[in-house]
Design an enzyme around this catalytic site. Sequence first.
Site, PDB file in Angstrom:
ATOM      1  N   ASP A   1     -10.111  -8.261 -17.091  1.00  0.00           N
ATOM      2  CA  ASP A   1     -10.282  -9.358 -18.047  1.00  0.00           C
ATOM      3  C   ASP A   1      -8.929  -9.697 -18.664  1.00  0.00           C
ATOM      4  OD1 ASP A   1     -10.947 -11.113 -20.076  1.00  0.00           O
ATOM      5  OD2 ASP A   1     -12.633  -9.928 -20.831  1.00  0.00           O
TER       6      ASP A   1
ATOM      7  N   HIS B   1       0.825  -1.218   0.000  1.00  0.00           N
ATOM      8  CA  HIS B   1       0.000   0.000   0.000  1.00  0.00           C
ATOM      9  C   HIS B   1       0.858   1.267   0.000  1.00  0.00           C
ATOM     10  CE1 HIS B   1      -3.533   2.348   0.260  1.00  0.00           C
ATOM     11  NE2 HIS B   1      -4.236   1.602   1.070  1.00  0.00           N
TER      12      HIS B   1
END
Length: 441
Positions: A377, A157
């Site tokens: 995708d 992070h």
Amino acid sequence: MQELPDCLYEGNQPALITPSSPTPNHSLYLSNLDDHHFLRFSIKYLYLFQKSPSSQTLKDSLSRVLVDYYPLAGRIKVSDVSAKLEVDCNGEGAVFAEAFMDITCQEFLEHSPKPNKSWRKLLFKVQAPSFLEIPPLVIQVTHLRCGGMILCTAINHCLCDGIGTSQFLHAWAHANNTNASLLVQPFHSRHMLDPRDPPRVTHSHPGFTRTTVEKTSTNFNICKYLQSQPLAPTTLTFTPSLILRLKKTCAPSLKCTTFEALAAHTWCSWARSLDLPLTMQVKLLFSVNMRKKLSPELPQGYYGNGFVLACAESKVQDLVSGNIYHVVKLVQDAKARITDGYVRSTIDLLEDKTVKTDVSCSLVISQWAKLGLEELDFGGGKPMYTGSLTSDIYCLFLPVAGNLDAIKVQVSLPEDVVKRLEYYMVKFLDGKDKEEDHSLA
């Protein structure tokens, strides 16, 4: 909820995937918004795909995209000069593990519908003396019996926020599907978020103000209380029709966004379920993207931490009174305070390394529902499921596969508190249509 089977690893696992061509070798400065203790963890995502590309294709495309995102192939270190975190862009590579699990996509969805301890085996555990010594990018691809795959990613992070993480993952998917150059080039420099010289804290920052807890006070550290006992995760799905009905509890006198209504409602339900003292002051901390709030705006492709935590405050009695209008206004006011001046003041405040985010009496909400993660995708279709690999006492707003306007609310609390939270989260339906969405029941 059934335990997942073990992952079967073959050969030498994991591999290190390095950039496919030479990359700059230097130290990347991290801003004060990157380098503070609240972000010393990895963002861990899980995606379930019905079809799996070949592992070699995924490795090759990752190697290519790491040329553009070369800091993710580096290593975090502490600067010798300033004791701040920075990235040693040395091209050592990302960790990539490959495994097989004897389960189908459908079985995963049916037997393990929300995060649990057995999900942890879906991400290779890197042995390191400390968090900072774990490579910034760790990936595991788990092939399933049905030809599907579970993709788990852990991204430090300190390098990326949710928007930056999504940007990188979409870049990887793009590289996996085509040899064309990236649609959005990553912007690496963090110097637009340098502190002023000298630092000037010009705003109040209640999200960093620790509540004083005296022995005679009714306050206690909620965070420590929750982390001291076993926690159970809950996931509640709000369909568009449920969100509309929730908003109508504020209307017609107050217009609000989906986030504002759901954040206010979750905060109120959380306070009720914990049965907190009515006079206790509690906070709601939530992430606000400030990329376009700065002057000048952060450049397109900025993938570092471009958010600050907004803070709303209230006495418990005002949260449990049933007046959601009042609470939504608190959330809106907290959002409105995030201006260029507020962000600059936050950056300057964080020059003081003793300042910490005040989670002692706070609900923290992180918005993952509008990051485009459900659109990822790699060539075999969008994910059947996307969400966090783990569940925490921090609350996540997550996307729902196949329903862009629905939101999953995920949080972990003690089991008896979870049951109360679920009750209060659906109480606004007044018992009429609680079966409308079975995930709310």
